[in-house]
Design a protein around this motif. Structure first.
Motif, PDB file in Angstrom:
ATOM      1  N   ARG A  12      -5.755 -40.796  -7.446  1.00 44.11           N
ATOM      2  CA  ARG A  12      -4.543 -40.204  -6.874  1.00 44.11           C
ATOM      3  C   ARG A  12      -4.766 -38.719  -6.584  1.00 44.11           C
ATOM      4  O   ARG A  12      -5.472 -38.034  -7.325  1.00 44.11           O
ATOM      5  N   PRO A  13      -4.125 -38.193  -5.533  1.00 40.96           N
ATOM      6  CA  PRO A  13      -4.236 -36.761  -5.249  1.00 40.96           C
ATOM      7  C   PRO A  13      -3.718 -35.932  -6.422  1.00 40.96           C
ATOM      8  O   PRO A  13      -2.861 -36.380  -7.194  1.00 40.96           O
ATOM      9  N   LEU A  14      -4.252 -34.710  -6.553  1.00 41.31           N
ATOM     10  CA  LEU A  14      -3.846 -33.857  -7.675  1.00 41.31           C
ATOM     11  C   LEU A  14      -2.345 -33.577  -7.656  1.00 41.31           C
ATOM     12  O   LEU A  14      -1.690 -33.594  -8.699  1.00 41.31           O
ATOM     13  N   HIS A  15      -1.785 -33.337  -6.477  1.00 44.42           N
ATOM     14  CA  HIS A  15      -0.355 -33.021  -6.418  1.00 44.42           C
ATOM     15  C   HIS A  15       0.501 -34.220  -6.842  1.00 44.42           C
ATOM     16  O   HIS A  15       1.570 -34.060  -7.437  1.00 44.42           O
ATOM     17  N   ALA A  41       3.263 -20.222 -11.814  1.00 40.74           N
ATOM     18  CA  ALA A  41       2.134 -19.725 -12.602  1.00 40.74           C
ATOM     19  C   ALA A  41       1.951 -20.559 -13.868  1.00 40.74           C
ATOM     20  O   ALA A  41       0.820 -20.897 -14.261  1.00 40.74           O
ATOM     21  N   GLU A  42       3.066 -20.906 -14.521  1.00 41.61           N
ATOM     22  CA  GLU A  42       2.979 -21.721 -15.741  1.00 41.61           C
ATOM     23  C   GLU A  42       2.454 -23.114 -15.432  1.00 41.61           C
ATOM     24  O   GLU A  42       1.653 -23.681 -16.196  1.00 41.61           O
ATOM     25  N   LEU A  43       2.898 -23.683 -14.322  1.00 44.84           N
ATOM     26  CA  LEU A  43       2.425 -25.015 -13.955  1.00 44.84           C
ATOM     27  C   LEU A  43       0.947 -24.999 -13.575  1.00 44.84           C
ATOM     28  O   LEU A  43       0.203 -25.928 -13.903  1.00 44.84           O
ATOM     29  N   ARG A  44       0.501 -23.941 -12.891  1.00 43.71           N
ATOM     30  CA  ARG A  44      -0.923 -23.816 -12.551  1.00 43.71           C
ATOM     31  C   ARG A  44      -1.774 -23.788 -13.816  1.00 43.71           C
ATOM     32  O   ARG A  44      -2.812 -24.450 -13.913  1.00 43.71           O
ATOM     33  N   GLU A  45      -1.316 -23.003 -14.795  1.00 50.05           N
ATOM     34  CA  GLU A  45      -2.077 -22.882 -16.044  1.00 50.05           C
ATOM     35  C   GLU A  45      -2.036 -24.194 -16.823  1.00 50.05           C
ATOM     36  O   GLU A  45      -3.051 -24.635 -17.391  1.00 50.05           O
ATOM     37  N   ARG A  46      -0.894 -24.835 -16.845  1.00 52.49           N
ATOM     38  CA  ARG A  46      -0.752 -26.067 -17.619  1.00 52.49           C
ATOM     39  C   ARG A  46      -1.644 -27.186 -17.081  1.00 52.49           C
ATOM     40  O   ARG A  46      -2.295 -27.902 -17.847  1.00 52.49           O
ATOM     41  N   PHE A  47      -1.658 -27.355 -15.753  1.00 48.53           N
ATOM     42  CA  PHE A  47      -2.388 -28.472 -15.164  1.00 48.53           C
ATOM     43  C   PHE A  47      -3.790 -28.101 -14.684  1.00 48.53           C
ATOM     44  O   PHE A  47      -4.568 -28.983 -14.321  1.00 48.53           O
ATOM     45  N   GLY A  48      -4.098 -26.801 -14.653  1.00 48.16           N
ATOM     46  CA  GLY A  48      -5.417 -26.379 -14.203  1.00 48.16           C
ATOM     47  C   GLY A  48      -5.640 -26.635 -12.734  1.00 48.16           C
ATOM     48  O   GLY A  48      -6.719 -27.101 -12.333  1.00 48.16           O
ATOM     49  N   SER A  50      -4.521 -25.417  -8.401  1.00 49.61           N
ATOM     50  CA  SER A  50      -4.232 -24.268  -7.552  1.00 49.61           C
ATOM     51  C   SER A  50      -2.740 -24.170  -7.237  1.00 49.61           C
ATOM     52  O   SER A  50      -1.983 -25.116  -7.454  1.00 49.61           O
ATOM     53  N   ARG A  51      -2.357 -23.028  -6.677  1.00 53.48           N
ATOM     54  CA  ARG A  51      -0.959 -22.812  -6.297  1.00 53.48           C
ATOM     55  C   ARG A  51      -0.527 -23.823  -5.232  1.00 53.48           C
ATOM     56  O   ARG A  51       0.599 -24.326  -5.265  1.00 53.48           O
ATOM     57  N   SER A  52      -1.419 -24.130  -4.281  1.00 53.67           N
ATOM     58  CA  SER A  52      -1.046 -25.067  -3.216  1.00 53.67           C
ATOM     59  C   SER A  52      -0.744 -26.463  -3.768  1.00 53.67           C
ATOM     60  O   SER A  52       0.152 -27.160  -3.280  1.00 53.67           O
ATOM     61  N   VAL A  53      -1.491 -26.877  -4.814  1.00 52.35           N
ATOM     62  CA  VAL A  53      -1.235 -28.189  -5.430  1.00 52.35           C
ATOM     63  C   VAL A  53       0.129 -28.192  -6.090  1.00 52.35           C
ATOM     64  O   VAL A  53       0.912 -29.152  -5.943  1.00 52.35           O
ATOM     65  N   VAL A  54       0.463 -27.117  -6.820  1.00 57.00           N
ATOM     66  CA  VAL A  54       1.756 -27.032  -7.480  1.00 57.00           C
ATOM     67  C   VAL A  54       2.885 -27.066  -6.453  1.00 57.00           C
ATOM     68  O   VAL A  54       3.879 -27.781  -6.606  1.00 57.00           O
ATOM     69  N   ARG A  55       2.726 -26.308  -5.374  1.00 58.13           N
ATOM     70  CA  ARG A  55       3.778 -26.252  -4.365  1.00 58.13           C
ATOM     71  C   ARG A  55       3.964 -27.600  -3.665  1.00 58.13           C
ATOM     72  O   ARG A  55       5.084 -28.009  -3.352  1.00 58.13           O
ATOM     73  N   GLN A  56       2.871 -28.308  -3.459  1.00 56.17           N
ATOM     74  CA  GLN A  56       2.974 -29.626  -2.829  1.00 56.17           C
ATOM     75  C   GLN A  56       3.674 -30.619  -3.759  1.00 56.17           C
ATOM     76  O   GLN A  56       4.467 -31.448  -3.312  1.00 56.17           O
ATOM     77  N   ALA A  57       3.373 -30.515  -5.053  1.00 52.25           N
ATOM     78  CA  ALA A  57       4.032 -31.391  -6.031  1.00 52.25           C
ATOM     79  C   ALA A  57       5.531 -31.121  -6.070  1.00 52.25           C
ATOM     80  O   ALA A  57       6.351 -32.041  -6.084  1.00 52.25           O
ATOM     81  N   LEU A  58       5.916 -29.834  -6.074  1.00 52.10           N
ATOM     82  CA  LEU A  58       7.333 -29.481  -6.095  1.00 52.10           C
ATOM     83  C   LEU A  58       8.035 -29.916  -4.814  1.00 52.10           C
ATOM     84  O   LEU A  58       9.198 -30.350  -4.840  1.00 52.10           O
ATOM     85  N   ALA A  59       7.339 -29.803  -3.687  1.00 57.60           N
ATOM     86  CA  ALA A  59       7.918 -30.241  -2.421  1.00 57.60           C
ATOM     87  C   ALA A  59       8.180 -31.746  -2.432  1.00 57.60           C
ATOM     88  O   ALA A  59       9.204 -32.219  -1.926  1.00 57.60           O
TER      89      ALA A  59
END
Length: 306
Positions: A12-15, A41-48, A50-59
């Protein structure tokens, strides 16, 4: 929250992995409705990631309605819309929702004769010549329940899928087949979603569902249907009306605690007391009756104070 790096061997994709974890935490209320999600920033650190992955997950979570975002503010867990169902009423979900002004959409997935069914359906309906009906019920495109129903094949031979689309099965029974659902027994249990039901309800496999199952009788006391209805626990709430006036106090002793017939305590009078004569009440029985009366009075006092 503890660090939880994504599994980079997972196809599965990281996001999607990040979104899946956050979705589960919102569903089980580790992140409560209305709570702010951790920062990017907290989510990036927690999951290891990038910012783009976190933003895609939130989207992804925002698109599906799991989180809500306002310009200039951190995303929050959305407050889900809850639909209430009175489970002790014979009327089905369609009629209850219609009475509240809600339009319930019904998709018929299958309607076919079968000679097999769950044992409880066969026992309730008294035979193996059955119709098996499968439906999904939703409101505003949001699936709420998956319903599997067994019906006597001969009695409902003229039933077809077109009749049931966006319609009430119970209303059809009454209007077209002269069968009025009048009584039945219901059970509720919590179960995990199997793969097929999870897909139809838009939840993850193993997500908690509320299973309502039971049998219904018509106006003549003839078995009418057996059904199993899986409800999304994050969308549907079961209400139960409590009526204290209908309650009765019944004291049933545990047979394992009763004395053997030849034990002195098993005889009408207590040890050392004479047996009662004709027309007399045993002293031991008098004490038992008095104790039961005291218990009823105390329960009544507590109920009145509650």
């Amino acid at each position: 929250m503890a660090s939880m790096p994504v599994d980079r061997t997972d196809p599965r994709p990281l996001h999607a992995q990040v979104a899946g974890v956050l979705r589960a935490e919102i569903r089980d209320r580790s992140i409560a409705p209305g709570d702010t999600l951790p920062s990017e920033a907290e989510l990036r650190e927690r999951f290891g990631v990038s910012r783009s992955v976190v933003r895609q997950a939130l989207a992804t979570l925002e698109d599906e309605g799991t989180v809500r975002r306002t310009r200039g503010r951190a995303p929050v867990a959305a407050v889900p819309t809850e639909h209430h169902r009175l489970v002790q009423r014979v009327t089905g979900l369609f009629d209850q929702f219609s009475a509240e002004g809600l339009r319930l959409h019904t998709s018929v997935l299958a309607l076919a004769p079968t000679r097999s069914g769950v044992p409880s359906a066969v026992r309730h309906l008294g035979g193996a010549d059955l119709l098996r009906l499968e439906r999904v019920r939703s409101v505003d495109g949001d699936p709420l329940s998956y319903v599997r129903t067994w019906l006597p094949a001969e009695r409902f031979a003229e039933l077809d899928s077109a009749m049931l689309r966006d319609a009430s099965l119970h209303r059809l029974m009454e209007q077209r087949f002269g069968a009025v659902p009048t009584s039945g027994r219901r059970q509720i249990r919590a179960v995990p979603a199997d793969p097929r039901i999870a897909q139809e309800l838009g939840v993850t496999e193993g997500a908690p569902l509320l299973l309502l199952e039971g049998g219904t009788f018509d106006q003549h006391g003839t078995p009418l249907e057996w059904f199993e209805s899986w409800h999304r626990s994050d969308r549907v709430v079961f209400d139960i009306e409590a009526d204290g006036a209908a309650e009765q106090v019944r004291i049933t002793p545990d047979p394992s605690l009763l004395p053997h017939a030849d034990h002195p305590a098993a005889r009408p009078g207590a040890p050392g007391e004479p047996d009662p004569g004709p027309g007399e009440t045993a002293p031991g029985l008098e004490r038992a009756v008095a104790l039961a009366d005291e218990l009823r009075a105390e329960l009544g006092r507590l109920r009145g104070g509650g």
